[in-house]
Scaffold this motif. Structure first.
Motif, PDB file in Angstrom:
ATOM      1  N   GLY A 182     -11.385  -3.760 -14.540  1.00 39.70           N
ATOM      2  CA  GLY A 182     -12.420  -2.764 -14.278  1.00 39.70           C
ATOM      3  C   GLY A 182     -11.739  -1.420 -14.203  1.00 39.70           C
ATOM      4  N   ARG A 183     -12.498  -0.403 -13.860  1.00 32.31           N
ATOM      5  CA  ARG A 183     -11.906   0.925 -13.774  1.00 32.31           C
ATOM      6  C   ARG A 183     -10.899   0.983 -12.633  1.00 32.31           C
ATOM      7  N   ASN A 184      -9.649   1.219 -12.982  1.00 31.60           N
ATOM      8  CA  ASN A 184      -8.543   1.352 -12.034  1.00 31.60           C
ATOM      9  C   ASN A 184      -8.273   0.088 -11.221  1.00 31.60           C
ATOM     10  N   VAL A 185      -8.654  -1.059 -11.760  1.00 29.40           N
ATOM     11  CA  VAL A 185      -8.359  -2.352 -11.137  1.00 29.40           C
ATOM     12  C   VAL A 185      -7.660  -3.209 -12.182  1.00 29.40           C
ATOM     13  N   TRP A 186      -6.524  -3.783 -11.791  1.00 22.94           N
ATOM     14  CA  TRP A 186      -5.671  -4.527 -12.718  1.00 22.94           C
ATOM     15  C   TRP A 186      -5.265  -5.853 -12.109  1.00 22.94           C
ATOM     16  N   ARG A 187      -4.952  -6.805 -12.960  1.00 25.41           N
ATOM     17  CA  ARG A 187      -4.513  -8.127 -12.507  1.00 25.41           C
ATOM     18  C   ARG A 187      -3.284  -8.550 -13.303  1.00 25.41           C
ATOM     19  N   ARG A 188      -2.318  -9.146 -12.606  1.00 21.52           N
ATOM     20  CA  ARG A 188      -1.133  -9.717 -13.249  1.00 21.52           C
ATOM     21  C   ARG A 188      -0.743 -10.959 -12.461  1.00 21.52           C
ATOM     22  N   GLU A 189      -0.681 -12.077 -13.173  1.00 17.99           N
ATOM     23  CA  GLU A 189      -0.355 -13.354 -12.542  1.00 17.99           C
ATOM     24  C   GLU A 189      -1.194 -13.526 -11.288  1.00 17.99           C
ATOM     25  N   ASN A 190      -0.576 -13.574 -10.127  1.00 20.43           N
ATOM     26  CA  ASN A 190      -1.320 -13.803  -8.881  1.00 20.43           C
ATOM     27  C   ASN A 190      -1.499 -12.537  -8.058  1.00 20.43           C
ATOM     28  N   GLU A 191      -1.451 -11.371  -8.725  1.00 20.71           N
ATOM     29  CA  GLU A 191      -1.587 -10.116  -8.003  1.00 20.71           C
ATOM     30  C   GLU A 191      -2.726  -9.274  -8.579  1.00 20.71           C
ATOM     31  N   ARG A 192      -3.277  -8.459  -7.715  1.00 20.61           N
ATOM     32  CA  ARG A 192      -4.319  -7.523  -8.111  1.00 20.61           C
ATOM     33  C   ARG A 192      -3.896  -6.133  -7.658  1.00 20.61           C
ATOM     34  N   LEU A 193      -4.016  -5.161  -8.550  1.00 22.51           N
ATOM     35  CA  LEU A 193      -3.652  -3.773  -8.281  1.00 22.51           C
ATOM     36  C   LEU A 193      -4.902  -2.914  -8.335  1.00 22.51           C
ATOM     37  N   ARG A 194      -5.079  -2.100  -7.320  1.00 27.25           N
ATOM     38  CA  ARG A 194      -6.172  -1.127  -7.308  1.00 27.25           C
ATOM     39  C   ARG A 194      -5.546   0.258  -7.181  1.00 27.25           C
ATOM     40  N   ILE A 195      -5.995   1.170  -8.024  1.00 25.31           N
ATOM     41  CA  ILE A 195      -5.530   2.556  -7.988  1.00 25.31           C
ATOM     42  C   ILE A 195      -6.718   3.413  -7.560  1.00 25.31           C
ATOM     43  N   GLU A 239       0.874  -1.171   0.000  1.00 28.01           N
ATOM     44  CA  GLU A 239       0.000   0.000   0.000  1.00 28.01           C
ATOM     45  C   GLU A 239       0.908   1.217   0.000  1.00 28.01           C
ATOM     46  N   ALA A 240       0.649   2.153  -0.921  1.00 24.82           N
ATOM     47  CA  ALA A 240       1.457   3.358  -1.011  1.00 24.82           C
ATOM     48  C   ALA A 240       0.602   4.492  -1.558  1.00 24.82           C
ATOM     49  N   LYS A 241       1.036   5.726  -1.283  1.00 27.06           N
ATOM     50  CA  LYS A 241       0.327   6.903  -1.776  1.00 27.06           C
ATOM     51  C   LYS A 241       1.301   7.841  -2.466  1.00 27.06           C
ATOM     52  N   ALA A 242       0.734   8.604  -3.408  1.00 21.02           N
ATOM     53  CA  ALA A 242       1.489   9.635  -4.105  1.00 21.02           C
ATOM     54  C   ALA A 242       0.551  10.810  -4.335  1.00 21.02           C
ATOM     55  N   THR A 243       1.122  11.989  -4.510  1.00 28.55           N
ATOM     56  CA  THR A 243       0.329  13.178  -4.778  1.00 28.55           C
ATOM     57  C   THR A 243       0.898  13.908  -5.980  1.00 28.55           C
ATOM     58  N   LEU A 296      -4.229  16.084  -6.518  1.00 30.48           N
ATOM     59  CA  LEU A 296      -4.699  14.705  -6.475  1.00 30.48           C
ATOM     60  C   LEU A 296      -3.855  13.846  -5.542  1.00 30.48           C
ATOM     61  N   THR A 297      -4.516  12.939  -4.838  1.00 30.02           N
ATOM     62  CA  THR A 297      -3.829  11.900  -4.063  1.00 30.02           C
ATOM     63  C   THR A 297      -4.176  10.576  -4.717  1.00 30.02           C
ATOM     64  N   VAL A 298      -3.151   9.782  -4.993  1.00 29.40           N
ATOM     65  CA  VAL A 298      -3.339   8.496  -5.654  1.00 29.40           C
ATOM     66  C   VAL A 298      -2.870   7.396  -4.708  1.00 29.40           C
ATOM     67  N   GLY A 299      -3.748   6.451  -4.446  1.00 29.81           N
ATOM     68  CA  GLY A 299      -3.404   5.314  -3.607  1.00 29.81           C
ATOM     69  C   GLY A 299      -3.203   4.079  -4.465  1.00 29.81           C
ATOM     70  N   PHE A 300      -2.170   3.314  -4.168  1.00 28.67           N
ATOM     71  CA  PHE A 300      -1.855   2.081  -4.884  1.00 28.67           C
ATOM     72  C   PHE A 300      -1.932   0.930  -3.882  1.00 28.67           C
ATOM     73  N   THR A 301      -2.696  -0.097  -4.216  1.00 26.33           N
ATOM     74  CA  THR A 301      -2.796  -1.278  -3.370  1.00 26.33           C
ATOM     75  C   THR A 301      -2.568  -2.507  -4.227  1.00 26.33           C
ATOM     76  N   ILE A 302      -1.579  -3.305  -3.842  1.00 19.89           N
ATOM     77  CA  ILE A 302      -1.314  -4.587  -4.507  1.00 19.89           C
ATOM     78  C   ILE A 302      -1.600  -5.684  -3.482  1.00 19.89           C
ATOM     79  N   LEU A 303      -2.438  -6.623  -3.868  1.00 24.44           N
ATOM     80  CA  LEU A 303      -2.802  -7.742  -3.013  1.00 24.44           C
ATOM     81  C   LEU A 303      -2.673  -9.046  -3.796  1.00 24.44           C
ATOM     82  N   PRO A 304      -2.466 -10.153  -3.079  1.00 29.84           N
ATOM     83  CA  PRO A 304      -2.515 -11.445  -3.776  1.00 29.84           C
ATOM     84  C   PRO A 304      -3.899 -11.650  -4.380  1.00 29.84           C
TER      85      PRO A 304
END
Length: 127
Positions: free
Chosen positions: A95-108, A66-70, A117-125
């Protein structure tokens, strides 16, 4: 999958040029950076990491990041940047701002208003 920083820089540059976005020397240098806690998820040049916002766990089932950027940018610019960059790195849109790669899921997650703007990044299994 692309993991070489040099190859990633080339793809980022190509993606930025393909999107007709002007890249200044400062922005080009920022293209070399990654979302805090990762070494394979590029940080959009218009964004800057929020200090001490990254939380990283490595688990047997996969990593959690989990990380944030502005930045002084727009939602549209962020979405276009990642829509053009992430597929080159093996991510598939789910979906909108949701991505998948191999066994990971990314939500922006996008917060705040355009220009601040504040942008949050979450990578989960992805199980």
């Amino acid at each position: 999958m692309i993991r070489s920083p040099a190859m990633l820089r080339s793809l980022l540059t190509a993606g930025l040029l393909g999107a007709s976005i002007a890249v200044s020397a400062g922005a080009a240098a920022a293209a070399d950076s990654f979302v805090a806690g990762t070494e394979d998820l590029p940080l959009m040049p218009a964004l800057r990491a929020v200090r001490d916002s990254a939380v990283v766990f490595d688990k047997p089932q996969g990593r959690i990041v989990e990380a944030k950027a502005t930045g002084r940018t727009t939602r549209d610019a962020v979405e276009k940047f990642y829509a053009s960059t992430l597929p080159e790195l093996g991510w598939t849109a789910e979906g909108r701002n949701v991505w998948r790669r191999e066994n990971e899921r990314l939500r922006i997650d996008l917060g705040g208003r355009d220009g601040d703007l504040t942008v949050g990044f979450t990578i989960l299994p992805n199980h």
